[in-house]
Design a protein around this motif. Structure first.
Motif, PDB file in Angstrom:
ATOM      1  N   ILE A 151      -3.838  -6.179  -5.400  1.00 25.06           N
ATOM      2  CA  ILE A 151      -4.827  -6.684  -6.359  1.00 25.06           C
ATOM      3  C   ILE A 151      -5.866  -7.464  -5.566  1.00 25.06           C
ATOM      4  N   ASP A 152      -7.008  -6.838  -5.338  1.00 24.38           N
ATOM      5  CA  ASP A 152      -8.056  -7.420  -4.492  1.00 24.38           C
ATOM      6  C   ASP A 152      -7.468  -7.761  -3.122  1.00 24.38           C
ATOM      7  N   ASP A 153      -7.441  -9.043  -2.764  1.00 20.60           N
ATOM      8  CA  ASP A 153      -6.920  -9.450  -1.454  1.00 20.60           C
ATOM      9  C   ASP A 153      -5.439  -9.803  -1.479  1.00 20.60           C
ATOM     10  N   LEU A 154      -4.797  -9.669  -2.641  1.00 18.28           N
ATOM     11  CA  LEU A 154      -3.382 -10.009  -2.782  1.00 18.28           C
ATOM     12  C   LEU A 154      -2.522  -8.749  -2.694  1.00 18.28           C
TER      13      LEU A 154
ATOM     14  N   MET B 275      43.168   4.048   4.135  1.00 20.32           N
ATOM     15  CA  MET B 275      41.842   3.432   4.219  1.00 20.32           C
ATOM     16  C   MET B 275      40.977   3.708   2.996  1.00 20.32           C
ATOM     17  N   SER B 276      41.391   4.610   2.130  1.00 17.84           N
ATOM     18  CA  SER B 276      40.571   4.950   0.960  1.00 17.84           C
ATOM     19  C   SER B 276      40.492   3.806  -0.047  1.00 17.84           C
ATOM     20  N   THR B 277      41.390   2.818   0.086  1.00 15.70           N
ATOM     21  CA  THR B 277      41.358   1.675  -0.833  1.00 15.70           C
ATOM     22  C   THR B 277      41.253   0.340  -0.101  1.00 15.70           C
ATOM     23  N   THR B 278      41.131   0.362   1.221  1.00 15.78           N
ATOM     24  CA  THR B 278      41.216  -0.891   1.980  1.00 15.78           C
ATOM     25  C   THR B 278      40.122  -1.025   3.036  1.00 15.78           C
ATOM     26  N   ASN B 279      39.042  -0.275   2.941  1.00 17.96           N
ATOM     27  CA  ASN B 279      38.016  -0.328   3.980  1.00 17.96           C
ATOM     28  C   ASN B 279      36.628  -0.267   3.326  1.00 17.96           C
ATOM     29  N   ARG B 280      36.364  -1.223   2.432  1.00 16.70           N
ATOM     30  CA  ARG B 280      35.190  -1.154   1.565  1.00 16.70           C
ATOM     31  C   ARG B 280      33.985  -1.860   2.207  1.00 16.70           C
ATOM     32  N   THR B 281      32.805  -1.378   1.882  1.00 16.93           N
ATOM     33  CA  THR B 281      31.557  -2.059   2.226  1.00 16.93           C
ATOM     34  C   THR B 281      30.761  -2.295   0.942  1.00 16.93           C
ATOM     35  N   ASP B 282      30.205  -3.498   0.800  1.00 19.96           N
ATOM     36  CA  ASP B 282      29.413  -3.852  -0.376  1.00 19.96           C
ATOM     37  C   ASP B 282      28.093  -4.466   0.088  1.00 19.96           C
ATOM     38  N   PRO B 283      27.071  -3.632   0.299  1.00 18.77           N
ATOM     39  CA  PRO B 283      25.790  -4.156   0.771  1.00 18.77           C
ATOM     40  C   PRO B 283      24.888  -4.615  -0.380  1.00 18.77           C
ATOM     41  N   GLN B 284      24.117  -5.641  -0.110  1.00 17.44           N
ATOM     42  CA  GLN B 284      23.080  -6.105  -1.041  1.00 17.44           C
ATOM     43  C   GLN B 284      21.920  -6.654  -0.209  1.00 17.44           C
ATOM     44  N   MET B 285      20.722  -6.146  -0.439  1.00 16.27           N
ATOM     45  CA  MET B 285      19.567  -6.620   0.315  1.00 16.27           C
ATOM     46  C   MET B 285      18.354  -6.740  -0.600  1.00 16.27           C
ATOM     47  N   ILE B 286      17.643  -7.866  -0.476  1.00 17.57           N
ATOM     48  CA  ILE B 286      16.398  -8.096  -1.205  1.00 17.57           C
ATOM     49  C   ILE B 286      15.336  -8.505  -0.196  1.00 17.57           C
ATOM     50  N   ASN B 287      14.195  -7.850  -0.249  1.00 17.14           N
ATOM     51  CA  ASN B 287      13.095  -8.110   0.684  1.00 17.14           C
ATOM     52  C   ASN B 287      11.819  -8.286  -0.142  1.00 17.14           C
ATOM     53  N   PHE B 288      11.289  -9.514  -0.152  1.00 16.23           N
ATOM     54  CA  PHE B 288      10.119  -9.842  -0.973  1.00 16.23           C
ATOM     55  C   PHE B 288       9.003 -10.341  -0.063  1.00 16.23           C
ATOM     56  N   GLY B 289       7.831  -9.717  -0.171  1.00 17.40           N
ATOM     57  CA  GLY B 289       6.711 -10.102   0.676  1.00 17.40           C
ATOM     58  C   GLY B 289       5.434 -10.303  -0.114  1.00 17.40           C
ATOM     59  N   VAL B 290       4.660 -11.309   0.298  1.00 21.69           N
ATOM     60  CA  VAL B 290       3.355 -11.602  -0.306  1.00 21.69           C
ATOM     61  C   VAL B 290       2.351 -11.816   0.822  1.00 21.69           C
TER      62      VAL B 290
ATOM     63  N   GLU C 204       0.830  -1.213   0.000  1.00 17.16           N
ATOM     64  CA  GLU C 204       0.000   0.000   0.000  1.00 17.16           C
ATOM     65  C   GLU C 204       0.863   1.261   0.000  1.00 17.16           C
ATOM     66  N   ASP C 205       1.984   1.235   0.738  1.00 19.30           N
ATOM     67  CA  ASP C 205       2.862   2.408   0.778  1.00 19.30           C
ATOM     68  C   ASP C 205       3.503   2.676  -0.584  1.00 19.30           C
ATOM     69  N   LEU C 206       3.863   1.611  -1.293  1.00 15.64           N
ATOM     70  CA  LEU C 206       4.565   1.763  -2.568  1.00 15.64           C
ATOM     71  C   LEU C 206       3.612   2.066  -3.715  1.00 15.64           C
ATOM     72  N   ASP C 207       2.621   1.202  -3.909  1.00 19.38           N
ATOM     73  CA  ASP C 207       1.586   1.402  -4.938  1.00 19.38           C
ATOM     74  C   ASP C 207       2.204   1.794  -6.289  1.00 19.38           C
ATOM     75  N   GLY C 208       3.125   0.971  -6.772  1.00 19.59           N
ATOM     76  CA  GLY C 208       3.785   1.245  -8.047  1.00 19.59           C
ATOM     77  C   GLY C 208       5.262   0.913  -7.956  1.00 19.59           C
ATOM     78  N   VAL C 209       6.033   1.471  -8.895  1.00 18.53           N
ATOM     79  CA  VAL C 209       7.471   1.207  -8.964  1.00 18.53           C
ATOM     80  C   VAL C 209       8.231   2.497  -8.661  1.00 18.53           C
ATOM     81  N   HIS C 210       9.267   2.376  -7.830  1.00 18.14           N
ATOM     82  CA  HIS C 210      10.078   3.521  -7.451  1.00 18.14           C
ATOM     83  C   HIS C 210      11.556   3.157  -7.578  1.00 18.14           C
ATOM     84  N   ILE C 211      12.358   4.139  -7.935  1.00 23.05           N
ATOM     85  CA  ILE C 211      13.809   3.972  -7.984  1.00 23.05           C
ATOM     86  C   ILE C 211      14.437   5.069  -7.122  1.00 23.05           C
ATOM     87  N   ALA C 212      15.375   4.674  -6.273  1.00 18.81           N
ATOM     88  CA  ALA C 212      16.059   5.638  -5.413  1.00 18.81           C
ATOM     89  C   ALA C 212      17.556   5.404  -5.495  1.00 18.81           C
ATOM     90  N   GLY C 213      18.317   6.474  -5.532  1.00 18.63           N
ATOM     91  CA  GLY C 213      19.768   6.361  -5.578  1.00 18.63           C
ATOM     92  C   GLY C 213      20.409   7.373  -4.652  1.00 18.63           C
TER      93      GLY C 213
END
Length: 212
Positions: free
Chosen positions: A148-151, A179-194, A117-126
Motif C-alpha cells: 500500500i503505497d510505501d508500506l 517408530m510409527s507412534t514414537t518419533n513425532r515432529t510438530d512444527p509451527q512457524m510464524i514470520n511477520f514483516g513490515v 510483492e511476491d504474495l500480493d494477496g492471500v494464499h493457502i498451501a497444504g
C-alpha cells in the motif's frame, strides 16, 4: 557473488516446485556435499563435505535472522522449514566465518522468504504424506502480503505434524520399539514483516517440537 569467499548455489522457488521436493532436506540433498544424519534424541542434523556440521558448523539464516539455537548452536531438520514460505535459498559451501561469524565455518544456508510483492494477496498451501503405518506429514500454510503505497506487509504461518519413520527401531541390545507412534515432529512457524520506506521490522516465531 563477488563478495562471498566460497562456492555459492542459488535455488529458487520455481526450481523447488519443479523438483518435487517436500522438505528442505530434499532440496539440500541436491547440493553437492550436503547430507543428513541422526543426532541425539532422534534429531536430524546436517553434514557438509563429510564433516558433521550439526553443532555450530553451519549457519542457517531466515530473512537475516540466525536460526541456530543458543545452547549448542544446532539446527534441526525434517518438517522444520516450510518450503511454501521460501522465495529462494542461497547456499554457500566452505568457510564463511570471515563474513558471518563462528557458526559459518563450514557454510551458510540463507533462506529468503516470499515478500509482500511476491504474495500480493492471500494464499493457502497444504501438504500430506502417508506411510504404510503412519502419517508422514500433514502441513497447512497461510501466506498473505500487500503493498500500500510505501508500506509493505507480509505474513507467513505454517502448522503441521508428522512422523519421521514407521519402521521398527532396534538398539544395540536388541530391544525394539515401533517408530510409527514414537518419533513425532510438530512444527509451527510464524514470520511477520513490515517495511515502510527505509524502515523494516520482522518477527519470527519458530516453535519446533519433537517427540522421541
Amino acid at each position: 557473488l563477488r563478495e562471498t569467499p566460497s562456492i555459492v548455489s542459488v535455488i529458487t522457488a520455481d526450481e523447488i516446485a519443479k523438483s518435487g521436493a517436500r522438505d528442505l532436506i530434499d532440496v539440500l540433498r541436491t547440493v553437492p556435499g550436503f547430507d543428513f544424519g541422526v543426532d541425539i534424541d532422534g534429531v536430524v542434523g546436517v553434514g557438509v563435505r563429510g564433516t558433521w556440521a550439526h553443532e555450530g558448523g553451519l549457519l542457517v539464516l531466515i530473512d537475516g535472522i540466525e536460526m541456530n539455537e543458543r545452547g549448542y548452536a544446532t539446527t534441526q531438520y525434517g518438517q522444520h522449514y516450510p518450503l511454501a514460505h521460501i522465495q529462494r535459498i542461497e547456499i554457500m559451501r566452505g568457510a564463511g566465518s570471515v563474513i558471518y561469524g563462528g557458526m559459518a565455518k563450514l557454510g551458510v544456508i540463507n533462506i529468503i522468504t516470499k515478500s509482500a510483492e511476491d504474495l500480493d494477496g492471500v494464499h493457502i498451501a497444504g501438504s500430506y504424506g502417508k506411510m504404510a503405518k503412519a502419517v508422514g506429514h500433514q502441513n497447512l500454510s497461510l501466506l498473505a502480503g500487500d503493498v500500500i503505497d510505501d508500506l509493505k506487509v507480509s505474513f507467513l504461518a505454517t502448522k503441521g505434524t508428522g512422523q519421521r519413520s514407521d519402521r521398527m527401531y532396534t538398539d544395540i541390545f536388541g530391544q525394539q520399539f515401533d517408530m510409527s507412534t514414537t518419533n513425532r515432529t510438530d512444527p509451527q512457524m510464524i514470520n511477520f514483516g513490515v517495511q515502510y520506506k527505509g524502515l523494516s521490522f520482522r518477527m519470527l516465531l519458530d516453535n519446533y517440537m519433537t517427540d522421541n
